[in-house]
Design a protein around this motif. Sequence first.
Motif, PDB file in Angstrom:
ATOM      1  N   PHE A 188       0.834  -1.195   0.000  1.00 42.84           N
ATOM      2  CA  PHE A 188       0.000   0.000   0.000  1.00 42.84           C
ATOM      3  C   PHE A 188       0.873   1.252   0.000  1.00 42.84           C
ATOM      4  CE2 PHE A 188      -2.756  -3.179   2.031  1.00 42.84           C
ATOM      5  CZ  PHE A 188      -3.920  -3.026   1.288  1.00 42.84           C
ATOM      6  N   VAL A 222      -3.017   5.516   3.192  1.00 39.70           N
ATOM      7  CA  VAL A 222      -3.464   4.799   4.389  1.00 39.70           C
ATOM      8  C   VAL A 222      -3.456   5.757   5.585  1.00 39.70           C
ATOM      9  CG1 VAL A 222      -3.055   2.820   5.898  1.00 39.70           C
ATOM     10  CG2 VAL A 222      -2.578   2.632   3.443  1.00 39.70           C
ATOM     11  N   GLY A 236      -6.420   3.538   1.760  1.00 41.27           N
ATOM     12  CA  GLY A 236      -5.688   2.481   1.078  1.00 41.27           C
ATOM     13  C   GLY A 236      -5.686   2.588  -0.435  1.00 41.27           C
ATOM     14  N   PHE A 247      -4.047  -3.275   6.830  1.00 45.32           N
ATOM     15  CA  PHE A 247      -3.076  -2.708   5.894  1.00 45.32           C
ATOM     16  C   PHE A 247      -1.650  -3.197   6.155  1.00 45.32           C
ATOM     17  CE2 PHE A 247      -6.467   0.567   6.043  1.00 45.32           C
ATOM     18  CZ  PHE A 247      -6.835   0.535   4.709  1.00 45.32           C
ATOM     19  N   TYR A 248      -1.418  -3.832   7.306  1.00 48.25           N
ATOM     20  CA  TYR A 248      -0.052  -4.202   7.677  1.00 48.25           C
ATOM     21  C   TYR A 248      -0.005  -5.639   8.190  1.00 48.25           C
ATOM     22  CZ  TYR A 248       0.917   0.758   7.256  1.00 48.25           C
ATOM     23  OH  TYR A 248       1.041   2.029   6.766  1.00 48.25           O
TER      24      TYR A 248
END
Length: 488
Positions: A158, A163, A196, A245-246
Amino acid sequence: MMLKSVTESFASMIHGLRVGHLTDGVIQRSKRMILDSLGVGFLGTGTEVFHNVTQYSKIYSSNTSSTVWGRPDFRLPPTYAAFVNGVAIHSMDFDDTWHPATHPSGAVLPVLTALSEALPQTPKFSGLDLLLAFSVGIEVQGRLLHFSKEAKDIPKRFHPPSVVGTLGSAAATSKFLGLSLTKCREALAIAVSHAGAPIANAATQTKPLHIGNAAKHGMEATFLAMLGLQGNKQILDLGSGFGAFYANYSPKDLPSLDSHIWLLDQQDVAFKSFPAHLATHWVADAAAAVRKHLVTSERALLPADHIERIVLRIPDVQYVNRPFPDSEHEARHSFQYVACATLLDGSVTVPSFYSQKVNRPQVKELLKKVELEHPPDNLPSFNTLYCEISITLKDGTTFTERSDTFYGHWRKPLSQEDLHKKFRANASKILGEDTVESLITVVEKLEDLEDCAMLTRLLKGPSVQEEASKLSSIFSFHHTSLPKFTNI
Protein backbone atom coordinates in the motif's frame (compact mmCIF):
# COMPACT_ATOMS: atom_id res chain seq x y z
CA MET A 1 -9.44 7.79 33.49
CA MET A 2 -8.73 4.34 32.08
CA LEU A 3 -9.07 4.25 28.32
CA LYS A 4 -10.86 1.28 26.81
CA SER A 5 -8.87 0.95 23.60
CA VAL A 6 -6.03 2.18 21.41
CA THR A 7 -8.68 3.86 19.27
CA GLU A 8 -9.95 5.82 22.24
CA SER A 9 -6.42 6.85 23.19
CA PHE A 10 -6.00 8.33 19.70
CA ALA A 11 -9.30 10.15 19.97
CA SER A 12 -8.25 11.43 23.38
CA MET A 13 -4.98 12.74 21.91
CA ILE A 14 -6.72 14.47 19.00
CA HIS A 15 -9.36 16.00 21.22
CA GLY A 16 -7.09 16.86 24.11
CA LEU A 17 -3.97 18.37 22.56
CA ARG A 18 -3.89 22.15 22.91
CA VAL A 19 -1.77 25.01 21.62
CA GLY A 20 0.14 24.87 24.90
CA HIS A 21 1.37 21.39 23.99
CA LEU A 22 3.15 22.69 20.89
CA THR A 23 6.91 23.02 21.21
CA ASP A 24 9.16 25.47 19.41
CA GLY A 25 10.69 22.57 17.50
CA VAL A 26 7.32 21.29 16.26
CA ILE A 27 6.22 24.79 15.27
CA GLN A 28 9.42 25.44 13.32
CA ARG A 29 9.38 22.08 11.54
CA SER A 30 5.67 22.38 10.78
CA LYS A 31 6.19 25.79 9.20
CA ARG A 32 8.97 24.41 7.00
CA MET A 33 6.68 21.57 5.90
CA ILE A 34 3.82 24.00 5.21
CA LEU A 35 5.97 26.35 3.14
CA ASP A 36 7.51 23.52 1.12
CA SER A 37 4.11 21.93 0.50
CA LEU A 38 2.64 25.22 -0.71
CA GLY A 39 5.56 25.67 -3.11
CA VAL A 40 5.39 22.22 -4.66
CA GLY A 41 1.60 22.56 -4.74
CA PHE A 42 1.78 25.76 -6.78
CA LEU A 43 4.31 24.16 -9.12
CA GLY A 44 2.06 21.12 -9.42
CA THR A 45 -0.84 23.19 -10.73
CA GLY A 46 0.95 23.24 -14.07
CA THR A 47 0.91 19.45 -14.51
CA GLU A 48 -1.34 17.36 -16.71
CA VAL A 49 -2.69 15.30 -13.82
CA PHE A 50 -3.72 18.49 -11.98
CA HIS A 51 -5.45 19.74 -15.13
CA ASN A 52 -7.36 16.47 -15.44
CA VAL A 53 -8.60 16.40 -11.84
CA THR A 54 -9.65 20.05 -11.92
CA GLN A 55 -11.59 19.44 -15.13
CA TYR A 56 -13.34 16.52 -13.42
CA SER A 57 -14.02 18.49 -10.26
CA LYS A 58 -15.81 21.25 -12.18
CA ILE A 59 -18.92 19.08 -12.22
CA TYR A 60 -19.35 20.01 -8.55
CA SER A 61 -20.49 23.31 -7.15
CA SER A 62 -21.52 24.39 -3.69
CA ASN A 63 -22.82 27.29 -1.67
CA THR A 64 -19.77 26.68 0.51
CA SER A 65 -16.51 26.86 -1.39
CA SER A 66 -12.73 27.11 -1.08
CA THR A 67 -9.88 28.28 -3.27
CA VAL A 68 -8.02 26.07 -5.69
CA TRP A 69 -4.46 27.28 -5.14
CA GLY A 70 -3.32 29.70 -7.81
CA ARG A 71 -6.77 29.76 -9.48
CA PRO A 72 -8.69 32.79 -8.09
CA ASP A 73 -11.59 32.34 -10.52
CA PHE A 74 -12.08 28.65 -9.72
CA ARG A 75 -13.61 27.55 -6.43
CA LEU A 76 -14.82 24.15 -5.24
CA PRO A 77 -16.56 22.64 -2.23
CA PRO A 78 -13.93 22.29 0.51
CA THR A 79 -13.63 18.51 0.07
CA TYR A 80 -12.84 18.90 -3.62
CA ALA A 81 -10.60 21.91 -3.10
CA ALA A 82 -8.62 19.73 -0.68
CA PHE A 83 -8.64 16.94 -3.26
CA VAL A 84 -7.22 18.94 -6.18
CA ASN A 85 -4.73 20.85 -3.99
CA GLY A 86 -3.57 17.54 -2.53
CA VAL A 87 -3.09 16.18 -6.05
CA ALA A 88 -1.08 19.28 -6.92
CA ILE A 89 1.28 18.73 -3.97
CA HIS A 90 2.10 15.16 -5.03
CA SER A 91 1.72 15.58 -8.80
CA MET A 92 5.50 15.66 -9.31
CA ASP A 93 6.59 13.61 -6.26
CA PHE A 94 8.28 16.77 -4.96
CA ASP A 95 6.71 16.82 -1.48
CA ASP A 96 8.21 16.05 1.93
CA THR A 97 8.98 12.51 3.10
CA TRP A 98 9.06 11.14 6.65
CA HIS A 99 10.28 8.00 8.41
CA PRO A 100 8.61 5.52 8.69
CA ALA A 101 7.91 6.14 5.04
CA THR A 102 5.10 8.48 4.05
CA HIS A 103 4.46 11.92 2.56
CA PRO A 104 2.88 13.54 5.62
CA SER A 105 1.91 17.10 4.67
CA GLY A 106 -0.06 16.72 1.45
CA ALA A 107 -3.05 15.00 3.04
CA VAL A 108 -3.33 17.57 5.83
CA LEU A 109 -2.45 21.10 4.69
CA PRO A 110 -5.02 21.34 1.84
CA VAL A 111 -7.75 20.30 4.28
CA LEU A 112 -6.94 23.11 6.69
CA THR A 113 -6.63 25.85 4.08
CA ALA A 114 -9.96 24.75 2.56
CA LEU A 115 -11.76 24.66 5.90
CA SER A 116 -10.33 27.94 7.19
CA GLU A 117 -11.74 29.66 4.11
CA ALA A 118 -15.05 27.85 3.71
CA LEU A 119 -16.37 27.86 7.24
CA PRO A 120 -17.94 30.83 9.03
CA GLN A 121 -15.31 33.32 10.14
CA THR A 122 -16.66 33.65 13.68
CA PRO A 123 -14.64 32.85 15.57
CA LYS A 124 -11.69 33.38 13.24
CA PHE A 125 -9.19 30.56 12.72
CA SER A 126 -5.76 31.74 13.81
CA GLY A 127 -2.36 30.64 12.63
CA LEU A 128 -1.93 28.73 15.88
CA ASP A 129 -5.23 26.92 15.26
CA LEU A 130 -3.88 25.82 11.89
CA LEU A 131 -0.49 24.84 13.28
CA LEU A 132 -2.07 22.75 16.04
CA ALA A 133 -4.42 20.91 13.68
CA PHE A 134 -1.61 20.41 11.16
CA SER A 135 0.70 18.99 13.85
CA VAL A 136 -2.05 16.68 15.13
CA GLY A 137 -2.63 15.38 11.59
CA ILE A 138 1.08 14.69 11.20
CA GLU A 139 1.34 13.12 14.67
CA VAL A 140 -1.48 10.64 14.03
CA GLN A 141 0.21 9.45 10.83
CA GLY A 142 3.54 8.91 12.58
CA ARG A 143 2.01 7.09 15.55
CA LEU A 144 0.15 4.69 13.28
CA LEU A 145 3.27 3.96 11.23
CA HIS A 146 5.19 3.09 14.40
CA PHE A 147 2.76 0.23 15.04
CA SER A 148 4.25 -1.81 12.20
CA LYS A 149 7.75 -3.09 11.47
CA GLU A 150 6.70 -3.36 7.84
CA ALA A 151 6.05 0.39 7.72
CA LYS A 152 9.69 1.18 8.51
CA ASP A 153 10.68 -0.11 5.07
CA ILE A 154 9.92 1.40 1.67
CA PRO A 155 6.43 0.01 0.96
CA LYS A 156 5.64 -2.97 -1.23
CA ARG A 157 1.83 -3.20 -0.96
CA PHE A 158 0.00 0.00 0.00
CA HIS A 159 1.11 3.57 -0.68
CA PRO A 160 1.42 4.95 2.89
CA PRO A 161 -0.13 8.42 2.35
CA SER A 162 -3.29 6.73 1.11
CA VAL A 163 -3.46 4.80 4.39
CA VAL A 164 -2.19 6.95 7.25
CA GLY A 165 -2.76 10.18 5.34
CA THR A 166 -6.51 9.57 5.29
CA LEU A 167 -6.55 9.26 9.08
CA GLY A 168 -4.23 12.24 9.40
CA SER A 169 -6.72 14.28 7.40
CA ALA A 170 -9.58 13.12 9.60
CA ALA A 171 -7.58 13.93 12.74
CA ALA A 172 -6.62 17.40 11.50
CA THR A 173 -10.20 18.15 10.47
CA SER A 174 -11.53 16.92 13.81
CA LYS A 175 -9.04 19.08 15.71
CA PHE A 176 -9.67 22.16 13.59
CA LEU A 177 -13.43 21.89 14.01
CA GLY A 178 -13.26 21.11 17.74
CA LEU A 179 -14.98 17.72 17.72
CA SER A 180 -15.75 15.87 20.92
CA LEU A 181 -13.70 12.85 21.90
CA THR A 182 -16.50 10.54 20.75
CA LYS A 183 -16.80 12.24 17.37
CA CYS A 184 -13.01 12.11 16.92
CA ARG A 185 -13.13 8.37 17.43
CA GLU A 186 -15.96 7.97 14.93
CA ALA A 187 -14.11 10.08 12.35
CA LEU A 188 -11.09 7.75 12.61
CA ALA A 189 -13.29 4.68 12.27
CA ILE A 190 -15.03 6.02 9.17
CA ALA A 191 -11.72 7.17 7.66
CA VAL A 192 -10.28 3.65 7.80
CA SER A 193 -12.98 2.53 5.36
CA HIS A 194 -11.85 5.27 2.97
CA ALA A 195 -8.14 4.41 3.23
CA GLY A 196 -5.69 2.48 1.08
CA ALA A 197 -4.31 2.44 -2.47
CA PRO A 198 -1.97 -0.13 -4.07
CA ILE A 199 1.66 0.71 -4.72
CA ALA A 200 1.27 -0.69 -8.26
CA ASN A 201 -0.04 2.69 -9.37
CA ALA A 202 3.28 4.33 -8.50
CA ALA A 203 4.97 5.91 -11.53
CA THR A 204 1.59 6.71 -13.10
CA GLN A 205 -0.67 9.75 -13.14
CA THR A 206 -2.89 7.97 -10.63
CA LYS A 207 -0.35 8.09 -7.80
CA PRO A 208 -0.96 11.79 -7.00
CA LEU A 209 -4.64 10.95 -6.53
CA HIS A 210 -3.65 8.92 -3.47
CA ILE A 211 -2.84 12.08 -1.53
CA GLY A 212 -5.74 14.08 -2.96
CA ASN A 213 -8.11 11.31 -1.98
CA ALA A 214 -6.58 11.03 1.49
CA ALA A 215 -7.23 14.74 2.07
CA LYS A 216 -10.78 14.57 0.73
CA HIS A 217 -11.76 11.29 2.35
CA GLY A 218 -10.48 12.25 5.80
CA MET A 219 -12.54 15.43 5.67
CA GLU A 220 -15.60 13.53 4.45
CA ALA A 221 -15.19 11.00 7.26
CA THR A 222 -15.19 13.82 9.79
CA PHE A 223 -18.28 15.46 8.29
CA LEU A 224 -20.09 12.11 8.43
CA ALA A 225 -19.05 11.61 12.05
CA MET A 226 -20.41 15.06 12.87
CA LEU A 227 -23.74 14.00 11.37
CA GLY A 228 -23.87 10.95 13.65
CA LEU A 229 -22.50 8.15 11.44
CA GLN A 230 -20.80 5.47 13.53
CA GLY A 231 -18.01 2.98 12.93
CA ASN A 232 -16.20 0.28 14.87
CA LYS A 233 -15.16 1.73 18.23
CA GLN A 234 -11.98 -0.37 18.21
CA ILE A 235 -10.98 0.20 14.61
CA LEU A 236 -7.30 0.89 15.45
CA ASP A 237 -7.06 -2.09 17.82
CA LEU A 238 -8.01 -4.79 15.35
CA GLY A 239 -6.12 -6.77 12.77
CA SER A 240 -9.34 -6.71 10.76
CA GLY A 241 -9.52 -2.93 11.22
CA PHE A 242 -6.60 -0.62 10.53
CA GLY A 243 -4.32 -3.65 10.93
CA ALA A 244 -5.60 -4.97 7.59
CA PHE A 245 -3.08 -2.71 5.89
CA TYR A 246 -0.05 -4.20 7.68
CA ALA A 247 1.11 -7.80 8.09
CA ASN A 248 2.69 -7.24 11.51
CA TYR A 249 0.42 -4.65 13.10
CA SER A 250 0.97 -4.25 16.85
CA PRO A 251 -0.92 -1.23 18.26
CA LYS A 252 -0.32 0.24 21.69
CA ASP A 253 -2.12 2.81 23.81
CA LEU A 254 -0.65 6.29 23.48
CA PRO A 255 0.96 8.05 26.43
CA SER A 256 -1.21 10.43 28.42
CA LEU A 257 -1.29 14.05 27.33
CA ASP A 258 0.71 15.00 30.41
CA SER A 259 3.69 13.06 29.06
CA HIS A 260 3.05 13.63 25.35
CA ILE A 261 6.18 13.91 23.19
CA TRP A 262 5.67 14.92 19.56
CA LEU A 263 7.17 12.58 16.98
CA LEU A 264 8.01 15.61 14.87
CA ASP A 265 10.28 16.74 17.70
CA GLN A 266 12.12 13.42 17.47
CA GLN A 267 12.07 12.79 13.70
CA ASP A 268 12.59 15.55 11.13
CA VAL A 269 11.37 15.23 7.52
CA ALA A 270 13.23 15.18 4.22
CA PHE A 271 12.77 17.98 1.67
CA LYS A 272 13.58 17.13 -1.92
CA SER A 273 15.80 19.23 -4.18
CA PHE A 274 14.31 17.65 -7.31
CA PRO A 275 10.94 16.01 -8.04
CA ALA A 276 11.43 12.25 -7.87
CA HIS A 277 11.11 9.28 -5.51
CA LEU A 278 13.21 9.84 -2.42
CA ALA A 279 15.38 6.75 -2.97
CA THR A 280 16.66 8.23 -6.22
CA HIS A 281 18.20 11.16 -4.31
CA TRP A 282 20.99 8.92 -3.00
CA VAL A 283 21.63 7.85 -6.61
CA ALA A 284 21.86 11.45 -7.80
CA ASP A 285 24.23 12.35 -4.98
CA ALA A 286 26.56 9.42 -5.73
CA ALA A 287 26.35 9.97 -9.50
CA ALA A 288 27.27 13.66 -9.12
CA ALA A 289 30.34 12.61 -7.14
CA VAL A 290 31.51 10.00 -9.63
CA ARG A 291 30.87 12.35 -12.56
CA LYS A 292 33.82 14.48 -11.44
CA HIS A 293 36.09 11.63 -12.54
CA LEU A 294 34.51 11.55 -16.01
CA VAL A 295 34.78 15.19 -16.98
CA THR A 296 37.45 16.20 -19.47
CA SER A 297 39.72 19.19 -19.11
CA GLU A 298 37.15 21.12 -21.17
CA ARG A 299 34.54 20.25 -18.51
CA ALA A 300 32.63 18.04 -20.94
CA LEU A 301 31.50 14.56 -20.01
CA LEU A 302 33.36 11.70 -21.63
CA PRO A 303 31.38 10.35 -24.61
CA ALA A 304 29.06 7.47 -23.75
CA ASP A 305 31.08 5.08 -25.91
CA HIS A 306 33.98 5.48 -23.46
CA ILE A 307 31.84 3.90 -20.71
CA GLU A 308 31.66 0.11 -20.52
CA ARG A 309 29.22 -0.31 -17.61
CA ILE A 310 27.50 1.55 -14.79
CA VAL A 311 26.73 -0.41 -11.62
CA LEU A 312 24.29 0.91 -9.01
CA ARG A 313 24.42 -0.82 -5.61
CA ILE A 314 21.10 0.03 -4.06
CA PRO A 315 18.27 -1.62 -2.08
CA ASP A 316 15.85 -3.95 -3.83
CA VAL A 317 12.92 -1.58 -4.43
CA GLN A 318 11.12 -2.97 -7.43
CA TYR A 319 8.84 -0.06 -8.23
CA VAL A 320 11.86 2.25 -8.55
CA ASN A 321 13.65 -0.26 -10.80
CA ARG A 322 12.73 1.00 -14.28
CA PRO A 323 15.53 0.30 -16.79
CA PHE A 324 13.94 2.19 -19.70
CA PRO A 325 11.33 4.69 -18.49
CA ASP A 326 9.20 6.22 -21.22
CA SER A 327 7.19 8.84 -19.30
CA GLU A 328 7.92 11.56 -16.78
CA HIS A 329 6.24 9.57 -14.00
CA GLU A 330 8.28 6.46 -14.75
CA ALA A 331 11.45 8.54 -14.90
CA ARG A 332 10.69 9.94 -11.44
CA HIS A 333 10.62 6.35 -10.20
CA SER A 334 13.74 5.09 -11.96
CA PHE A 335 17.09 4.57 -10.27
CA GLN A 336 18.56 4.12 -13.72
CA TYR A 337 17.22 7.32 -15.26
CA VAL A 338 18.22 9.57 -12.36
CA ALA A 339 21.75 8.15 -12.48
CA CYS A 340 22.08 8.76 -16.22
CA ALA A 341 20.49 12.22 -16.11
CA THR A 342 22.92 13.25 -13.35
CA LEU A 343 25.91 11.89 -15.28
CA LEU A 344 24.90 13.76 -18.42
CA ASP A 345 23.83 17.08 -16.88
CA GLY A 346 25.64 17.27 -13.55
CA SER A 347 22.40 17.65 -11.58
CA VAL A 348 18.71 16.78 -11.64
CA THR A 349 16.13 19.57 -11.86
CA VAL A 350 12.44 20.04 -12.61
CA PRO A 351 13.03 20.05 -16.42
CA SER A 352 15.00 16.79 -16.15
CA PHE A 353 11.68 14.94 -16.31
CA TYR A 354 10.24 16.70 -19.35
CA SER A 355 9.64 14.20 -22.16
CA GLN A 356 12.30 15.71 -24.42
CA LYS A 357 14.88 15.16 -21.66
CA VAL A 358 13.71 11.65 -20.81
CA ASN A 359 13.78 10.57 -24.45
CA ARG A 360 17.22 11.95 -25.38
CA PRO A 361 19.33 9.53 -27.44
CA GLN A 362 22.26 10.09 -25.02
CA VAL A 363 20.06 8.93 -22.14
CA LYS A 364 18.90 5.85 -24.03
CA GLU A 365 22.52 4.96 -24.80
CA LEU A 366 23.63 5.29 -21.16
CA LEU A 367 20.61 3.38 -19.83
CA LYS A 368 21.75 0.30 -21.77
CA LYS A 369 24.94 0.23 -19.70
CA VAL A 370 23.28 0.37 -16.23
CA GLU A 371 23.21 -2.70 -13.98
CA LEU A 372 21.71 -2.98 -10.50
CA GLU A 373 23.15 -4.86 -7.56
CA HIS A 374 21.44 -5.29 -4.20
CA PRO A 375 23.99 -5.72 -1.39
CA PRO A 376 22.47 -7.65 1.53
CA ASP A 377 23.37 -4.87 3.98
CA ASN A 378 21.57 -2.21 1.90
CA LEU A 379 18.09 -2.42 3.37
CA PRO A 380 15.04 -0.69 1.81
CA SER A 381 14.63 1.95 4.49
CA PHE A 382 14.92 5.69 4.01
CA ASN A 383 16.76 5.81 7.32
CA THR A 384 19.56 3.37 6.44
CA LEU A 385 19.87 2.91 2.66
CA TYR A 386 22.89 4.02 0.66
CA CYS A 387 23.88 4.14 -2.98
CA GLU A 388 27.25 3.10 -4.36
CA ILE A 389 27.94 3.71 -8.02
CA SER A 390 30.83 2.23 -10.01
CA ILE A 391 31.61 3.28 -13.56
CA THR A 392 33.99 1.18 -15.62
CA LEU A 393 35.53 2.64 -18.78
CA LYS A 394 36.42 0.73 -21.93
CA ASP A 395 40.09 0.78 -20.88
CA GLY A 396 39.21 -1.02 -17.63
CA THR A 397 39.49 1.99 -15.32
CA THR A 398 36.81 1.96 -12.61
CA PHE A 399 35.63 4.87 -10.49
CA THR A 400 33.46 4.32 -7.42
CA GLU A 401 31.59 6.78 -5.18
CA ARG A 402 29.07 6.30 -2.41
CA SER A 403 26.30 8.38 -0.83
CA ASP A 404 25.04 7.60 2.65
CA THR A 405 23.09 10.85 3.14
CA PHE A 406 22.07 13.41 0.54
CA TYR A 407 21.47 17.10 1.21
CA GLY A 408 17.79 17.47 2.13
CA HIS A 409 17.60 14.23 4.14
CA TRP A 410 16.59 14.66 7.80
CA ARG A 411 20.19 13.91 8.81
CA LYS A 412 21.38 16.70 6.53
CA PRO A 413 18.42 19.11 6.33
CA LEU A 414 17.99 21.94 3.88
CA SER A 415 19.00 25.28 5.32
CA GLN A 416 16.22 27.81 5.76
CA GLU A 417 17.79 29.83 2.95
CA ASP A 418 17.67 26.88 0.56
CA LEU A 419 14.12 25.98 1.62
CA HIS A 420 13.09 29.54 0.73
CA LYS A 421 15.01 29.28 -2.54
CA LYS A 422 13.11 26.12 -3.45
CA PHE A 423 9.79 27.74 -2.51
CA ARG A 424 10.53 30.83 -4.60
CA ALA A 425 11.50 28.74 -7.63
CA ASN A 426 8.32 26.66 -7.37
CA ALA A 427 5.74 29.26 -6.39
CA SER A 428 6.99 31.90 -8.82
CA LYS A 429 5.81 29.72 -11.70
CA ILE A 430 2.26 30.72 -10.66
CA LEU A 431 2.50 33.72 -8.33
CA GLY A 432 3.95 37.18 -8.64
CA GLU A 433 7.08 38.09 -6.73
CA ASP A 434 5.23 40.17 -4.13
CA THR A 435 2.81 37.35 -3.35
CA VAL A 436 5.65 34.84 -3.09
CA GLU A 437 7.50 37.02 -0.59
CA SER A 438 4.29 37.73 1.35
CA LEU A 439 3.63 33.99 1.67
CA ILE A 440 7.12 33.41 3.04
CA THR A 441 6.57 36.15 5.61
CA VAL A 442 3.12 34.88 6.64
CA VAL A 443 4.26 31.27 7.05
CA GLU A 444 7.42 32.35 8.90
CA LYS A 445 5.22 34.14 11.45
CA LEU A 446 2.25 31.79 11.31
CA GLU A 447 2.02 31.40 15.08
CA ASP A 448 1.42 35.17 15.32
CA LEU A 449 -1.27 35.28 12.61
CA GLU A 450 -4.63 36.26 14.09
CA ASP A 451 -6.73 35.35 11.07
CA CYS A 452 -5.94 32.62 8.50
CA ALA A 453 -7.91 34.60 5.92
CA MET A 454 -4.69 36.48 5.22
CA LEU A 455 -3.04 33.19 4.22
CA THR A 456 -5.92 31.93 2.09
CA ARG A 457 -6.15 35.25 0.21
CA LEU A 458 -2.53 34.86 -0.84
CA LEU A 459 -3.16 31.29 -2.05
CA LYS A 460 -5.62 32.46 -4.71
CA GLY A 461 -2.91 33.71 -7.02
CA PRO A 462 -3.36 35.90 -10.09
CA SER A 463 -6.75 36.48 -11.66
CA VAL A 464 -7.25 34.27 -14.69
CA GLN A 465 -10.17 33.46 -16.96
CA GLU A 466 -11.68 30.17 -15.88
CA GLU A 467 -11.55 27.79 -18.81
CA ALA A 468 -14.81 26.22 -19.95
CA SER A 469 -15.41 22.77 -18.52
CA LYS A 470 -14.90 19.98 -21.03
CA LEU A 471 -17.12 17.74 -18.91
CA SER A 472 -20.14 20.01 -18.56
CA SER A 473 -21.90 18.40 -21.52
CA ILE A 474 -21.35 14.93 -20.04
CA PHE A 475 -22.24 15.39 -16.39
CA SER A 476 -25.08 17.31 -14.80
CA PHE A 477 -23.98 19.82 -12.19
CA HIS A 478 -24.80 19.10 -8.57
CA HIS A 479 -25.59 22.09 -6.39
CA THR A 480 -24.91 21.13 -2.80
CA SER A 481 -23.99 22.76 0.43
CA LEU A 482 -22.45 21.47 3.59
CA PRO A 483 -25.00 20.34 6.18
CA LYS A 484 -25.36 22.39 9.31
CA PHE A 485 -23.30 20.52 11.87
CA THR A 486 -24.39 20.46 15.46
CA ASN A 487 -23.22 18.83 18.69
CA ILE A 488 -19.54 18.82 17.81
